[in-house]
Design a protein around this motif. Sequence first.
Motif, PDB file in Angstrom:
ATOM      1  N   SER A  37       0.854  -1.182   0.000  1.00 31.32           N
ATOM      2  CA  SER A  37       0.000   0.000   0.000  1.00 31.32           C
ATOM      3  C   SER A  37       0.891   1.234   0.000  1.00 31.32           C
ATOM      4  O   SER A  37       1.901   1.274   0.706  1.00 31.32           O
ATOM      5  CB  SER A  37      -0.891  -0.015   1.252  1.00 31.32           C
ATOM      6  N   GLN A  46      -5.196   5.916  -0.017  1.00 28.73           N
ATOM      7  CA  GLN A  46      -4.140   5.200  -0.720  1.00 28.73           C
ATOM      8  C   GLN A  46      -3.927   5.772  -2.127  1.00 28.73           C
ATOM      9  O   GLN A  46      -4.879   5.970  -2.883  1.00 28.73           O
ATOM     10  CB  GLN A  46      -4.474   3.712  -0.808  1.00 28.73           C
ATOM     11  N   GLY A  88      -6.034   3.627  -8.619  1.00 28.98           N
ATOM     12  CA  GLY A  88      -7.310   4.290  -8.389  1.00 28.98           C
ATOM     13  C   GLY A  88      -8.197   4.422  -9.606  1.00 28.98           C
ATOM     14  O   GLY A  88      -9.251   5.035  -9.543  1.00 28.98           O
ATOM     15  N   ASN A 115      -6.727  -3.006   4.009  1.00 32.56           N
ATOM     16  CA  ASN A 115      -6.833  -1.788   3.206  1.00 32.56           C
ATOM     17  C   ASN A 115      -6.377  -1.975   1.759  1.00 32.56           C
ATOM     18  O   ASN A 115      -7.121  -1.638   0.823  1.00 32.56           O
ATOM     19  CB  ASN A 115      -6.049  -0.647   3.859  1.00 32.56           C
ATOM     20  N   PHE A 170      -8.932  -1.927  -1.466  1.00 32.90           N
ATOM     21  CA  PHE A 170      -8.741  -0.954  -2.543  1.00 32.90           C
ATOM     22  C   PHE A 170      -8.793  -1.647  -3.897  1.00 32.90           C
ATOM     23  O   PHE A 170      -9.494  -1.199  -4.824  1.00 32.90           O
ATOM     24  CB  PHE A 170      -7.390  -0.267  -2.329  1.00 32.90           C
ATOM     25  N   LEU A 212     -12.365   0.846   3.761  1.00 32.64           N
ATOM     26  CA  LEU A 212     -11.507   1.956   3.375  1.00 32.64           C
ATOM     27  C   LEU A 212     -11.819   3.240   4.139  1.00 32.64           C
ATOM     28  O   LEU A 212     -11.054   4.205   4.052  1.00 32.64           O
ATOM     29  CB  LEU A 212     -11.607   2.216   1.871  1.00 32.64           C
TER      30      LEU A 212
END
Length: 337
Positions: A131, A157, A176, A284, A288, A305
């Motif tokens: 991460s 993140q 993302g 996490n 994600f 998250l």
Amino acid sequence: MNNNLLLEFLSEKYTSLRNDAQLSNLIQNIAKSCQKISNLLDKGDLNNVLGKSENINIQGEVQAKLDIIANNIIINENNFIGSLAGLVSEEMDCFYKIPDNYKTGDYLLLFDPLDGSSNIDVNISVGTIFSILKVHRKIKNSKELISNDFLQPGINQIAAGYAIYGPQTSFVISLGNGVHSFILDKEEKRLVLTNESMKMPKDTNEFSINSSNSRYWDKFIYNYVQDCLRGSDGPLSKNYNMRWTGSMVADVHRIITRGGIFLYPWDSRNPNIPGKLRLMYEANPMSFIVEQAGGIASDGNKRILEILPNELHQRASVILGSSNEVNRLLDCYLNTY
């Protein structure tokens, strides 16, 4: 190691990455670390690296030799590149500060160096989870870094991913905007794109949980699993298969690839601990990735998250996977039983 294909693809897809040498170098070196770990695992015990060490980590667990070796590989491949203000992993008591003779950067690396390490000796897939966060205040050097700099919710993140060391070594990453999968070509020493946008099926008939712990579960999880086992004759009206490897990377990779629901819930053996999995190093980053692939990740009460961590080695309950199945459990079971 030649990771040009990895960086070419990511830089083309993410304009922000083209303008951020620190992040680009960090991702390249994380991939290099995973390739080194993969090569080490390929040789098995030929290098006398299998088995347990004499060390106990901060979690109170006996470390495998390769836990320590993989942890050191990731530190040593990334501490000098000028991208990081610090690193932390589940194998370290506290965070690692960049040495004074190295340049510091704007990013933080959090990682599980070898997830599922209890499987190493029996040649079952294991993995590395990572991460990337950004330091949200101006610091002059690593000496000014404090634990609170790492204690950010998972929604902060910048990137997350994992490597899975199985029949092939896969490197999976998200910045993302989608999830991208690469295969390590060991002859050419490079990562080759195999799936530009991994998408998890919304529906599933597979669940993943360690059923040997069923007597310790709360009634919501227990009743859900019992209904899965009742198959087409039960209220869920379909037959389920159960899959469990004991390696989160392997189980979640399977679920992202073909659908499923992964459950690692609270249990009554440690009633004051929310769960077993580590929020910062496992829950996490995998949440994600799962969300970016179209799935859902919850601790049973809220989105993983959005959990605000209060310590580096915080634990969490985990319910993640195919969106329709996770919603079925959360909406129907947690509100009914």
